[in-house]
Structures are given as structure tokens and as C-alpha cells.
Scaffold this motif. Structure first.
Motif, short mmCIF file in Angstrom:
data_model
loop_
_atom_site.label_atom_id
_atom_site.label_comp_id
_atom_site.label_asym_id
_atom_site.label_seq_id
_atom_site.Cartn_x
_atom_site.Cartn_y
_atom_site.Cartn_z
N ALA A 173 0.83 -1.21 0.00
CA ALA A 173 0.00 0.00 0.00
C ALA A 173 0.86 1.26 0.00
O ALA A 173 0.56 2.23 -0.70
N LEU A 174 1.94 1.24 0.76
CA LEU A 174 2.82 2.39 0.82
C LEU A 174 3.53 2.60 -0.51
O LEU A 174 3.66 3.72 -1.01
N SER A 175 3.96 1.53 -1.11
CA SER A 175 4.60 1.60 -2.42
C SER A 175 3.64 2.19 -3.46
O SER A 175 4.03 3.05 -4.25
N ASP A 176 2.38 1.78 -3.40
CA ASP A 176 1.36 2.31 -4.31
C ASP A 176 1.13 3.81 -4.07
O ASP A 176 1.00 4.59 -5.01
N THR A 177 1.09 4.19 -2.81
CA THR A 177 0.90 5.61 -2.46
C THR A 177 2.04 6.45 -3.01
O THR A 177 1.82 7.49 -3.63
N PHE A 178 3.27 6.01 -2.80
CA PHE A 178 4.42 6.75 -3.30
C PHE A 178 4.39 6.83 -4.82
O PHE A 178 4.71 7.87 -5.40
N ALA A 179 4.00 5.75 -5.48
CA ALA A 179 3.94 5.75 -6.95
C ALA A 179 2.93 6.76 -7.48
O ALA A 179 3.12 7.34 -8.55
N ARG A 180 1.84 6.99 -6.73
CA ARG A 180 0.81 7.94 -7.16
C ARG A 180 1.28 9.39 -7.06
O ARG A 180 0.83 10.23 -7.82
N VAL A 181 2.16 9.69 -6.12
CA VAL A 181 2.52 11.09 -5.88
C VAL A 181 3.89 11.49 -6.41
O VAL A 181 4.19 12.68 -6.47
N MET A 182 4.69 10.53 -6.80
CA MET A 182 6.04 10.85 -7.27
C MET A 182 6.14 10.61 -8.78
O MET A 182 5.52 9.68 -9.30
N PRO B 270 0.87 6.26 8.91
CA PRO B 270 0.14 6.18 7.65
C PRO B 270 -1.12 7.05 7.62
O PRO B 270 -1.47 7.60 6.57
N ARG B 271 -1.78 7.21 8.74
CA ARG B 271 -2.98 8.05 8.78
C ARG B 271 -2.62 9.50 8.46
O ARG B 271 -3.30 10.15 7.66
N VAL B 272 -1.56 10.01 9.06
CA VAL B 272 -1.13 11.39 8.80
C VAL B 272 -0.74 11.53 7.33
O VAL B 272 -1.14 12.49 6.66
N LEU B 273 0.00 10.57 6.81
CA LEU B 273 0.42 10.62 5.41
C LEU B 273 -0.80 10.67 4.48
O LEU B 273 -0.87 11.52 3.59
N GLN B 274 -1.76 9.80 4.70
CA GLN B 274 -2.94 9.75 3.85
C GLN B 274 -3.77 11.02 3.96
O GLN B 274 -4.26 11.54 2.95
N ALA C 137 -4.59 13.64 1.04
CA ALA C 137 -5.99 13.93 0.73
C ALA C 137 -6.24 15.44 0.69
O ALA C 137 -7.08 15.91 -0.07
N GLY C 138 -5.50 16.20 1.48
CA GLY C 138 -5.66 17.65 1.52
C GLY C 138 -4.70 18.39 0.62
O GLY C 138 -4.61 19.61 0.67
N SER C 139 -4.00 17.69 -0.22
CA SER C 139 -2.95 18.28 -1.05
C SER C 139 -3.46 19.32 -2.02
O SER C 139 -4.60 19.24 -2.48
N PHE C 140 -2.60 20.28 -2.32
CA PHE C 140 -2.92 21.31 -3.29
C PHE C 140 -2.05 21.17 -4.54
O PHE C 140 -1.79 22.14 -5.23
N LEU C 141 -1.60 19.95 -4.82
CA LEU C 141 -0.75 19.74 -5.99
C LEU C 141 -1.55 19.42 -7.24
O LEU C 141 -0.98 19.10 -8.26
N LEU D 141 -3.95 27.37 0.87
CA LEU D 141 -2.63 26.95 0.43
C LEU D 141 -1.55 27.39 1.42
O LEU D 141 -0.69 26.59 1.82
N ALA D 142 -1.62 28.64 1.85
CA ALA D 142 -0.65 29.13 2.84
C ALA D 142 -0.76 28.33 4.14
O ALA D 142 0.25 27.94 4.73
N GLY D 143 -1.98 28.05 4.57
CA GLY D 143 -2.16 27.26 5.79
C GLY D 143 -1.65 25.84 5.65
O GLY D 143 -1.01 25.31 6.57
N TYR D 144 -1.91 25.24 4.52
CA TYR D 144 -1.44 23.86 4.27
C TYR D 144 0.08 23.79 4.35
O TYR D 144 0.64 22.88 4.97
N TYR D 145 0.74 24.76 3.73
CA TYR D 145 2.20 24.71 3.74
C TYR D 145 2.81 25.17 5.05
O TYR D 145 3.98 24.88 5.32
N HIS D 146 2.03 25.81 5.91
CA HIS D 146 2.48 25.99 7.29
C HIS D 146 2.58 24.62 7.95
O HIS D 146 3.56 24.30 8.61
N THR D 147 1.54 23.81 7.76
CA THR D 147 1.54 22.47 8.35
C THR D 147 2.69 21.62 7.81
O THR D 147 3.39 20.96 8.59
N ILE D 148 2.89 21.64 6.50
CA ILE D 148 4.00 20.89 5.91
C ILE D 148 5.32 21.38 6.51
O ILE D 148 6.20 20.58 6.87
N SER D 149 5.48 22.69 6.65
CA SER D 149 6.70 23.26 7.22
C SER D 149 6.88 22.82 8.67
O SER D 149 8.00 22.51 9.10
N PHE D 150 5.78 22.81 9.43
CA PHE D 150 5.88 22.38 10.82
C PHE D 150 6.39 20.94 10.89
O PHE D 150 7.26 20.63 11.71
#
Length: 191
Positions: free
Chosen positions: A28-37, A54-58, A62-66, A165-174
Motif C-alpha cells: 500500500a505504501l509503495s502504491d501511495t508513493f507511486a501515485r505522488v512521485m 500512515p494516517r497522517v500521510l494519507q 488527501a488535503g494536497s494542493f498539488l 494553500l498558505a495554511g497547508y504549507y504551514h503544516t508541511i513546514s511544521f
């Protein structure tokens, strides 16, 4: 208002606080990485670190702005780069410069402007985006004057996306900063 705040900048860690998962990745993790990279590109250290939960990653994916949103790729990347700079997240700033600056038609000067206190080098509507990030970062709100300026260039739908978008990337930065995610070899650093 100071945006450079060198006096309180944290030192870049020489080790990770949470080590990234290493290959081989389970199905499942391999599939997830393949979808986003992109094909042939190893999963980012940030994604591999987040995979420890895995919950945080998913939820983050799910909230991605890419995806193709309501704003241009160029505007999106200016907001992301400025947010990461203001959060002192060299890791994510460098990843976005490496992966997106060319596709977003950001010149070296445009990228450098995201690191400046007062980026006069950008067109007026893009300088407003920098102001948006700065006001959200510093005050968690936007002045009426800035809002009116932005409203001349962006719809309500786009304004909401820019704020999210700014809020999302605050979280990513944190996450990247607190977990001590180490720089990707190909990613540039703050100048």
C-alpha cells in the motif's frame, strides 16, 4: 514588519528526529508513493518520514494542493515558496524550487524574490501574494487594503484557495522542521 528574522532562525539539524522509512516499501505504501512521485524519482524524505504514521500521510495527501486548482501554477508556487521561507522550512522550499520553478516559469530572480523582505522585483499582483502570505503568517488575518488589492486580481474562489494553500504549507513546514527532515540532495538551499 520584518520578514527575514535572522535573529531567531533555527539551525538546520544534522540528523532527523524521525527517520524516514526505508525501501522496500510494503504494497500500500509503495502504491501511495507511486501515485505522488514522478516515475523514476525516489519518494521524498518528507513523505517517507510521514509514512511513520500512515494516517497522517494519507490525510496530508488527501488535503494536497498539488492538483490543478483555481489559481495558476506560478501563483501557487509563489505562495508556497514564500510560506516555506517565512516558516524557515528550507527543506520544502528547496523541493518546490527543484520540482516546480521551471514549470511555473519562475526565473532565478523570481525565486530569489520569495526570500526578500520587500520583493519589488515581482509584478504588482504577485507582490500582493507575498503580502498575503506575510500578513497571514504574522497576524493570521488580512487587512482590508490588501484584501481589496487582491480582489482586483483574484475571485473569491481563488482567494479561499490562496489562504488554504498558505495554511497547508504551514503544516508541511511544521512537520518538516520539527521532525528534522534532511534536505534532498538535488534541492537548493536558501541563498
Amino acid at each position: 514588519m520584518s520578514t527575514d528574522s535572522d535573529s531567531d532562525s533555527a539551525a538546520v539539524r544534522s540528523d532527523s528526529r524521525i527517520s524516514p522509512v526505508e525501501p522496500p516499501y510494503e504494497g500500500a505504501l509503495s502504491d501511495t508513493f507511486a501515485r505522488v512521485m514522478p516515475p523514476g524519482v525516489a519518494p521524498l524524505k518528507l513523505f517517507r518520514t510521514m509514512a511513520r504514521n500512515p494516517r497522517v500521510l494519507q490525510r496530508m495527501f488527501a488535503g494536497s494542493f498539488l492538483d490543478q486548482g483555481s489559481i495558476t501554477l506560478r501563483d501557487r508556487e509563489l505562495v508556497i515558496l514564500r510560506t516555506c521561507f517565512r516558516c524557515k522550512c528550507e527543506y520544502e522550499w528547496g523541493v518546490h524550487v527543484a520540482f516546480f520553478s521551471e514549470r511555473a516559469t519562475l526565473s532565478n530572480e523570481d525565486v530569489a524574490a520569495t526570500l526578500k523582505r520587500d520583493p519589488q522585483d515581482l509584478p504588482p499582483h504577485e507582490a500582493l501574494l507575498i503580502g498575503l502570505v506575510d500578513q497571514l503568517h504574522d497576524h493570521a488575518r488580512v487587512t482590508d487594503e490588501l484584501w481589496a488589492g487582491l480582489a482586483r486580481h483574484y475571485t473569491e474562489e481563488q482567494m479561499l484557495e490562496l489562504i488554504a494553500l498558505a495554511g497547508y504549507y504551514h503544516t508541511i513546514s511544521f512537520i518538516a522542521n520539527a521532525a528534522g527532515v534532511q534536505a534532498e540532495a538535488y534541492a537548493p538551499r536558501f541563498a
